[in-house]
Design a protein around this motif. Structure first.
Motif, PDB file in Angstrom:
ATOM      1  N   THR A  63       0.847  -1.204   0.000  1.00 25.87           N
ATOM      2  CA  THR A  63       0.000   0.000   0.000  1.00 25.87           C
ATOM      3  C   THR A  63       0.881   1.252   0.000  1.00 25.87           C
ATOM      4  N   ALA A  64       1.931   1.222   0.844  1.00 22.86           N
ATOM      5  CA  ALA A  64       2.853   2.365   0.898  1.00 22.86           C
ATOM      6  C   ALA A  64       3.579   2.521  -0.442  1.00 22.86           C
ATOM      7  N   GLY A  65       3.852   1.402  -1.098  1.00 26.41           N
ATOM      8  CA  GLY A  65       4.502   1.440  -2.417  1.00 26.41           C
ATOM      9  C   GLY A  65       3.607   2.076  -3.462  1.00 26.41           C
ATOM     10  N   PHE A  66       2.316   1.728  -3.433  1.00 17.70           N
ATOM     11  CA  PHE A  66       1.369   2.344  -4.371  1.00 17.70           C
ATOM     12  C   PHE A  66       1.254   3.844  -4.091  1.00 17.70           C
ATOM     13  N   ALA A  67       1.273   4.194  -2.800  1.00 13.64           N
ATOM     14  CA  ALA A  67       1.179   5.612  -2.434  1.00 13.64           C
ATOM     15  C   ALA A  67       2.392   6.379  -2.941  1.00 13.64           C
ATOM     16  N   LYS A  68       3.558   5.779  -2.857  1.00 14.17           N
ATOM     17  CA  LYS A  68       4.779   6.434  -3.340  1.00 14.17           C
ATOM     18  C   LYS A  68       4.690   6.647  -4.852  1.00 14.17           C
ATOM     19  N   LEU A  69       4.203   5.620  -5.534  1.00 13.82           N
ATOM     20  CA  LEU A  69       4.020   5.739  -6.982  1.00 13.82           C
ATOM     21  C   LEU A  69       2.995   6.835  -7.301  1.00 13.82           C
ATOM     22  N   GLY A  70       1.930   6.880  -6.496  1.00 16.71           N
ATOM     23  CA  GLY A  70       0.897   7.896  -6.685  1.00 16.71           C
ATOM     24  C   GLY A  70       1.434   9.312  -6.510  1.00 16.71           C
ATOM     25  N   ARG A  71       2.334   9.488  -5.543  1.00 16.35           N
ATOM     26  CA  ARG A  71       2.940  10.814  -5.328  1.00 16.35           C
ATOM     27  C   ARG A  71       3.777  11.213  -6.545  1.00 16.35           C
ATOM     28  N   GLU A  72       4.478  10.238  -7.118  1.00 18.72           N
ATOM     29  CA  GLU A  72       5.292  10.526  -8.306  1.00 18.72           C
ATOM     30  C   GLU A  72       4.397  10.896  -9.493  1.00 18.72           C
ATOM     31  N   VAL A  73       3.343  10.122  -9.665  1.00 18.15           N
ATOM     32  CA  VAL A  73       2.436  10.346 -10.794  1.00 18.15           C
ATOM     33  C   VAL A  73       1.716  11.684 -10.667  1.00 18.15           C
ATOM     34  N   SER A  74       1.493  12.119  -9.433  1.00 15.52           N
ATOM     35  CA  SER A  74       0.803  13.394  -9.215  1.00 15.52           C
ATOM     36  C   SER A  74       1.601  14.575  -9.752  1.00 15.52           C
ATOM     37  N   GLN A  75       2.883  14.369 -10.006  1.00 21.20           N
ATOM     38  CA  GLN A  75       3.717  15.451 -10.549  1.00 21.20           C
ATOM     39  C   GLN A  75       3.553  15.592 -12.063  1.00 21.20           C
ATOM     40  N   THR A  76       2.909  14.613 -12.697  1.00 21.95           N
ATOM     41  CA  THR A  76       2.720  14.699 -14.147  1.00 21.95           C
ATOM     42  C   THR A  76       1.398  15.409 -14.437  1.00 21.95           C
ATOM     43  N   ALA A  77       1.284  15.901 -15.675  1.00 34.25           N
ATOM     44  CA  ALA A  77       0.075  16.654 -16.044  1.00 34.25           C
ATOM     45  C   ALA A  77      -1.171  15.783 -15.918  1.00 34.25           C
ATOM     46  N   GLU A  78      -1.076  14.556 -16.413  1.00 31.56           N
ATOM     47  CA  GLU A  78      -2.235  13.663 -16.392  1.00 31.56           C
ATOM     48  C   GLU A  78      -2.592  13.267 -14.959  1.00 31.56           C
ATOM     49  N   GLY A  79      -1.574  12.965 -14.168  1.00 30.20           N
ATOM     50  CA  GLY A  79      -1.804  12.574 -12.781  1.00 30.20           C
ATOM     51  C   GLY A  79      -2.374  13.720 -11.964  1.00 30.20           C
ATOM     52  N   ALA A  80      -1.840  14.920 -12.194  1.00 29.89           N
ATOM     53  CA  ALA A  80      -2.304  16.092 -11.437  1.00 29.89           C
ATOM     54  C   ALA A  80      -3.769  16.386 -11.768  1.00 29.89           C
ATOM     55  N   ARG A  81      -4.113  16.194 -13.034  1.00 28.27           N
ATOM     56  CA  ARG A  81      -5.494  16.432 -13.483  1.00 28.27           C
ATOM     57  C   ARG A  81      -6.446  15.443 -12.801  1.00 28.27           C
TER      58      ARG A  81
END
Lengths: 191, 192
Positions: free
Chosen positions: B48-66
């Protein structure tokens, strides 16, 4: 004569008692100690976790990935990716939000072809990233970075120069855009 | 439209074991062995913590932030956070080592495609490496939205990976086969 203190189980009643504050501090300390011990043990556990070899991205003597286009039409970015690792590697490109010198943040809609690259050891392949430029996006140089998703290090700086539709072109030099007071700090939606 | 092109190289991180069939097999073997040494709750918390870390990284991209913004401003975000808090999931995942889920997926995929997998399997067991001090770093609290975005990014990668691996031998859509060498027609009581 021996003095005797009564300690009540009712927190409201015990508030005035001389030992109440002491017990509250003691309980908080024990609780915090348990939390911190658990946290420390988990950190120790983390050190013993099995390592998973990863990948880093190394830009090949390039400072910026540049693209340009007219508002309402797409810009294209091309990236050649070479796998120097001894096993297959996967590369999935993702663009960060792009920001102009005048403070406009653009969340670009991009389409990668192929969507992700699966590269054999020693292989090189090309990724094409088509970035749709909204019609109403003000002209200017928009900066951000291209990340290869999931890699431990590395992002490639990107600059997309947006020119206004023909006839109303207001070209701004790359890196030298002057702030527009009306648009500063606003995020425009795409057309 | 004008073209902008660049070139990047994918390499092993400095100071690490590097990616080879042997190290990937050793890593997989260690991961499986580690499951016997930790509780199920810890294993799932680490994922779960691993998915959260990936999610934080993805949030920096345009698609993830959207996507994050959309979830954050909808009922999903509010309900998700309330449930997360009430179920004390932050405490459950607090301080746990975030499993590098995307690296693990990509490494497993590379093993499936390795041409020397059989040879390396014969040389097992290969000692695996441990994360070491890197795994003892402070990790931020696990947030519901981070996990949601991490799962989204991981799932996309998984689907793409399976499709990419199958693409070389994938029959075309609408493909059919016809039985040959039998000119006697259809026989049997039903189709008589």
């Amino acid at each position: 004569m021996k003095e005797c203190h009564e300690i009540s189980n009712d927190p409201a009643e015990g508030r005035g008692q001389p030992f109440a504050e002491l017990f509250r501090l003691q309980t908080e300390f024990q609780s915090r100690l348990a939390d911190e011990t658990l946290r420390y043990l988990r950190r120790l556990q983390g050190a013993a976790a099995p390592a998973s070899p990863g990948t880093v991205m190394i830009p090949d003597g390039l400072t910026e990935l540049k693209g340009a286009g007219v508002a309402g039409s797409p810009a294209e970015l091309k990236l050649e990716v070479e796998n120097l690792q001894r096993v297959h590697s996967t590369a999935t490109p993702m663009l960060s939000p792009l920001v102009s010198a005048s403070g406009i943040t653009w969340f670009p809609e991009s389409e990668s072809t192929p969507v992700s690259l699966l590269l054999a050891p020693g292989a090189t392949a090309e990724l094409r990233l088509r970035v749709a430029i909204p019609l109403q996006l003000p002209a200017g140089a928009y900066r951000g970075c291209l990340m290869l998703h999931g890699f431990r290090d590395g992002a490639l700086p990107v600059v997309i120069e947006v020119r206004g539709p023909q006839g109303e072109e207001k070209k701004q030099p790359v890196g030298g855009a002057r702030p527009k007071p009306a648009a500063a700090g606003k995020t425009r939606k795409k057309a | 439209m004008s073209d902008g092109s660049g070139r990047v190289r994918l390499a092993d991180p400095a100071g690490g074991p590097g990616r080879s069939t042997a190290t990937l097999l050793a890593s997989l073997q260690s991961r499986l062995a580690a499951l016997h040494l930790c509780s199920g709750a810890d294993a799932i918390a680490s994922l779960t913590a691993g998915f959260a870390k990936l999610g934080r990284e993805v949030s920096q991209t345009a698609e993830g932030a959207r996507l994050r913004k959309a979830l954050e401003t909808s009922r999903v975000g509010a309900n998700g956070r309330s449930i997360w808090k009430k179920m004390r999931l932050t405490e459950w995942t607090c301080g746990i080592y975030p499993a590098p889920v995307l690296d693990q997926l990509r490494n497993d995929l590379a093993l499936l495609l390795a041409d020397d997998a059989e040879e390396m399997l014969a040389s097992l067991p290969i000692p695996g490496e441990m994360v070491g001090f890197e795994g003892m770093g402070e990790t931020p609290d696990v947030d519901f939205l981070d996990v949601a975005l991490g799962l989204w990014a991981f799932s996309r990668e998984l689907v793409r990976s399976v499709e990419a691996v199958a693409s070389a031998t994938l029959p075309p859509r609408g493909d059919f086969t016809a039985e040959t060498g039998n000119d006697n027609g259809v026989e049997g009581s039903i189709l008589r």
